[in-house]
Design an enzyme around this catalytic site. Structure first.
Site, PDB file in Angstrom:
ATOM      1  N   GLY A 327       0.834  -1.210   0.000  1.00 23.61           N
ATOM      2  CA  GLY A 327       0.000   0.000   0.000  1.00 23.61           C
ATOM      3  C   GLY A 327       0.860   1.248   0.000  1.00 23.61           C
ATOM      4  O   GLY A 327       1.889   1.308  -0.691  1.00 23.61           O
ATOM      5  N   GLU A 351      21.713  -4.302 -21.770  1.00 24.22           N
ATOM      6  CA  GLU A 351      22.210  -5.597 -22.275  1.00 24.22           C
ATOM      7  C   GLU A 351      21.154  -6.294 -23.139  1.00 24.22           C
ATOM      8  O   GLU A 351      20.964  -7.507 -23.065  1.00 24.22           O
ATOM      9  CB  GLU A 351      22.707  -6.483 -21.129  1.00 24.22           C
TER      10      GLU A 351
HETATM   11  C1  FAD Z   1      21.006   1.752 -16.510  1.00 17.91           C
HETATM   12  C2  FAD Z   1      21.652   1.559 -17.833  1.00 17.91           C
HETATM   13  C3  FAD Z   1      22.991   1.188 -17.892  1.00 17.91           C
HETATM   14  C4  FAD Z   1      23.628   1.046 -19.131  1.00 17.91           C
HETATM   15  N1  FAD Z   1      24.967   0.763 -19.160  1.00 17.91           N
HETATM   16  C5  FAD Z   1      25.592   0.664 -20.355  1.00 17.91           C
HETATM   17  C6  FAD Z   1      27.019   0.449 -20.398  1.00 17.91           C
HETATM   18  O1  FAD Z   1      27.694   0.329 -19.375  1.00 17.91           O
HETATM   19  N2  FAD Z   1      27.608   0.408 -21.624  1.00 17.91           N
HETATM   20  C7  FAD Z   1      26.920   0.535 -22.786  1.00 17.91           C
HETATM   21  O2  FAD Z   1      27.516   0.462 -23.835  1.00 17.91           O
HETATM   22  N3  FAD Z   1      25.569   0.764 -22.770  1.00 17.91           N
HETATM   23  C8  FAD Z   1      24.903   0.841 -21.589  1.00 17.91           C
HETATM   24  N4  FAD Z   1      23.551   1.078 -21.539  1.00 17.91           N
HETATM   25  C9  FAD Z   1      22.836   1.293 -22.794  1.00 17.91           C
HETATM   26  C10 FAD Z   1      21.898   0.161 -23.135  1.00 17.91           C
HETATM   27  O3  FAD Z   1      22.590  -0.956 -23.570  1.00 17.91           O
HETATM   28  C11 FAD Z   1      20.899   0.713 -24.153  1.00 17.91           C
HETATM   29  O4  FAD Z   1      20.083   1.655 -23.457  1.00 17.91           O
HETATM   30  C12 FAD Z   1      20.064  -0.352 -24.783  1.00 17.91           C
HETATM   31  O5  FAD Z   1      20.839  -1.156 -25.635  1.00 17.91           O
HETATM   32  C13 FAD Z   1      18.900   0.258 -25.571  1.00 17.91           C
HETATM   33  O6  FAD Z   1      19.380   1.221 -26.445  1.00 17.91           O
HETATM   34  P1  FAD Z   1      18.699   2.682 -26.487  1.00 17.91           P
HETATM   35  O7  FAD Z   1      18.606   3.193 -25.102  1.00 17.91           O
HETATM   36  O8  FAD Z   1      19.427   3.473 -27.487  1.00 17.91           O
HETATM   37  O9  FAD Z   1      17.234   2.399 -26.964  1.00 17.91           O
HETATM   38  P2  FAD Z   1      16.777   2.127 -28.468  1.00 17.91           P
HETATM   39  O10 FAD Z   1      17.814   1.323 -29.177  1.00 17.91           O
HETATM   40  O11 FAD Z   1      16.326   3.423 -29.033  1.00 17.91           O
HETATM   41  O12 FAD Z   1      15.535   1.195 -28.209  1.00 17.91           O
HETATM   42  C14 FAD Z   1      14.332   1.717 -27.644  1.00 17.91           C
HETATM   43  C15 FAD Z   1      13.348   0.603 -27.484  1.00 17.91           C
HETATM   44  O13 FAD Z   1      13.048   0.035 -28.744  1.00 17.91           O
HETATM   45  C16 FAD Z   1      12.527  -1.245 -28.528  1.00 17.91           C
HETATM   46  N5  FAD Z   1      13.105  -2.174 -29.503  1.00 17.91           N
HETATM   47  C17 FAD Z   1      14.398  -2.501 -29.676  1.00 17.91           C
HETATM   48  N6  FAD Z   1      14.529  -3.419 -30.652  1.00 17.91           N
HETATM   49  C18 FAD Z   1      13.268  -3.658 -31.121  1.00 17.91           C
HETATM   50  C19 FAD Z   1      12.715  -4.507 -32.115  1.00 17.91           C
HETATM   51  N7  FAD Z   1      13.510  -5.302 -32.850  1.00 17.91           N
HETATM   52  N8  FAD Z   1      11.388  -4.485 -32.315  1.00 17.91           N
HETATM   53  C20 FAD Z   1      10.580  -3.680 -31.597  1.00 17.91           C
HETATM   54  N9  FAD Z   1      11.035  -2.883 -30.620  1.00 17.91           N
HETATM   55  C21 FAD Z   1      12.357  -2.874 -30.387  1.00 17.91           C
HETATM   56  C22 FAD Z   1      12.865  -1.653 -27.085  1.00 17.91           C
HETATM   57  O14 FAD Z   1      11.697  -1.552 -26.283  1.00 17.91           O
HETATM   58  C23 FAD Z   1      13.849  -0.581 -26.683  1.00 17.91           C
HETATM   59  O15 FAD Z   1      13.824  -0.330 -25.284  1.00 17.91           O
HETATM   60  C24 FAD Z   1      22.903   1.222 -20.321  1.00 17.91           C
HETATM   61  C25 FAD Z   1      21.540   1.579 -20.261  1.00 17.91           C
HETATM   62  C26 FAD Z   1      20.929   1.753 -19.039  1.00 17.91           C
HETATM   63  C27 FAD Z   1      19.483   2.155 -19.001  1.00 17.91           C
END
Ligand code: FAD
Length: 367
Positions: A327, A351
């Site tokens: 709650g 990841e």
């Molecule tokens: C807390 C945190 C720690 C991180 N640490 C690291 C790090 O240490 N090193 C590093 O290199 N990166 C890091 N990242 C980055 C992370 O790997 C990326 O945020 C992730 O790969 C998603 O990329 P983006 O944020 O650019 O989202 P985008 O690539 O723009 O994707 C947005 C959304 O699109 C959707 N999507 C993706 N593919 C598809 C598909 N095929 N079909 C339909 N929908 C889809 C998913 O819902 C996704 O969340 C970190 C991110 C966070 C949030």
């Protein structure tokens, strides 16, 4: 429910069960300070403590045991999200060096990372290349014996507190991995997210870089590294979920309403049953994946994707149910369940977002 009962599953050896108890004892004694907003200071201290007490060697082992890394993550995450994060980043950040570094590179970094004296970071994502990793535009050029890297990396965990970054950039031969020291990058643009987390956008302008492995093999190296660590994200999610279940059970048994305990109401029991079953199912997938890699020595592309997706999605649902059972307390700043609600969210994105895991699983099915 005994949190340690699953260590007698056939996926584990006796040392895993013993280790899990030792990690629990250590976490209880050492992680009281590991909550708060000063994520940089907390992570620096946790890395030092984890190194001093010998835990980081499991994250940077020459032959990583995925079950050990996942169970350590599970227990650390149960107690403090930042401790889990600090532990695993030492492994994820130095993984490419473990897998493909020269003896000199290994000697220069790995003992310090394992001792908690150097902080590692893994820099793959860019503003225009997250899920679509192959779209990175950072470039690497040979400059005499050395390399120079230009580009912008973002969402980089440990950005701003790392001593070195393993950076992925495009060379003539294709995507390649490089070690870049912190002094050679600009990590001053820090990023705040939903829960405290040391993070920055990292700018490289002709940054001096050392090639790791062969030029053009960086993408494969990043994937091999993720093959080790992706399953362990599921381990962390299990730790968060188990903590939420513990909190929900405690409150449901104590809270009186309508002349009974909250736990006596069948709608509560249904929630608790779903939470516990979801956790057990996710744990089976997680440790199956870890076991296949450790014992059968196989690639776990499909198993790890299933484990990561199922455990992180389940953890989110379990924590949401825990908030509901608590709650108002569930959304009170500083309550463990409120903290978990914020901490778990990013696990479904990094990841490989859940959608990416689905793509991977479907691709494996349709091969
Ligand atoms: C807390 C945190 C720690 C991180 N640490 C690291 C790090 O240490 N090193 C590093 O290199 N990166 C890091 N990242 C980055 C992370 O790997 C990326 O945020 C992730 O790969 C998603 O990329 P983006 O944020 O650019 O989202 P985008 O690539 O723009 O994707 C947005 C959304 O699109 C959707 N999507 C993706 N593919 C598809 C598909 N095929 N079909 C339909 N929908 C889809 C998913 O819902 C996704 O969340 C970190 C991110 C966070 C949030």
């Amino acid at each position: 429910m005994d949190r340690f009962s699953h260590y007698d599953w056939p996926f584990f050896d006796r040392p895993h069960a013993a280790l899990s108890r030792e990690v629990e004892t250590w976490a209880l004694a050492n992680l009281g300070h590991a909550h708060g907003n000063d994520a940089d200071a907390i992570c620096r201290k946790v890395v030092k403590d984890l190194g001093k007490d010998g835990w980081l060697k499991y994250a940077v082992a020459a032959e990583p045991d995925v079950r050990t890394i996942a169970l350590i993550r599970e227990i650390l995450a149960y107690h403090a999200g930042l401790a889990d994060f600090a532990f695993v980043m030492q492994g994820l950040g130095s993984g490419p060096i473990v897998l493909a570094g020269t003896e000199a590179q290994k000697k220069a970094w790995l003992p310090r990372v394992a001792a908690g004296e150097a902080i590692a970071a893994f820099a793959l994502s860019e503003p225009d290349a997250g899920s679509d990793v192959a779209a990175i535009t950072s470039t690497a050029k040979r400059a005499g014996d050395a390399w120079r890297v230009d580009g912008v990396k973002t969402w980089i965990s440990n950005g701003g507190i790392a001593d070195f970054y393993v950076v992925f950039a495009k060379a003539e031969e294709g995507i390649s991995a490089f070690i870049v020291e912190a002094k050679d990058v600009d990590a001053s643009e820090r990023i705040d997210i939903i829960a405290p987390h040391p993070m920055a956008t990292v700018k490289l302008r002709g940054a001096k870089a050392e090639l790791v492995g062969e030029a053009g093999q960086g993408f494969k190296l990043a994937m091999r590294n993720l093959d080790v660590f992706r399953t362990t994200v599921a381990g962390a999610a299990l730790g968060f979920a188990r903590r939420a279940l513990t909190e929900a059970l405690g409150r449901a048994k104590d809270r009186k309403m309508f002349g009974a305990r909250l736990a006596d109401l069948q709608m509560t029991q249904a929630k608790l049953a779903d939470m516990a079953t979801g956790i057990e199912a996710a744990a089976l997938l997680t440790y199956r994946s870890a076991w296949v890699r450790d014992v059968k020595k196989q690639r776990v592309t499909r198993e790890a994707a299933m484990a990561k997706m199922q455990a992180t999605e389940t953890a989110q649902a379990v924590i949401d149910a825990a908030v509901q059972i608590l709650g108002g307390l569930g959304v009170k700043s500083g309550h463990p369940v409120e903290r978990l609600y914020r901490e778990v969210r990013a696990l479904r994105i990094y990841e490989g977002a859940t959608e990416v895991q689905k793509v991977i699983i479907a691709r494996e099915l349709l091969r």
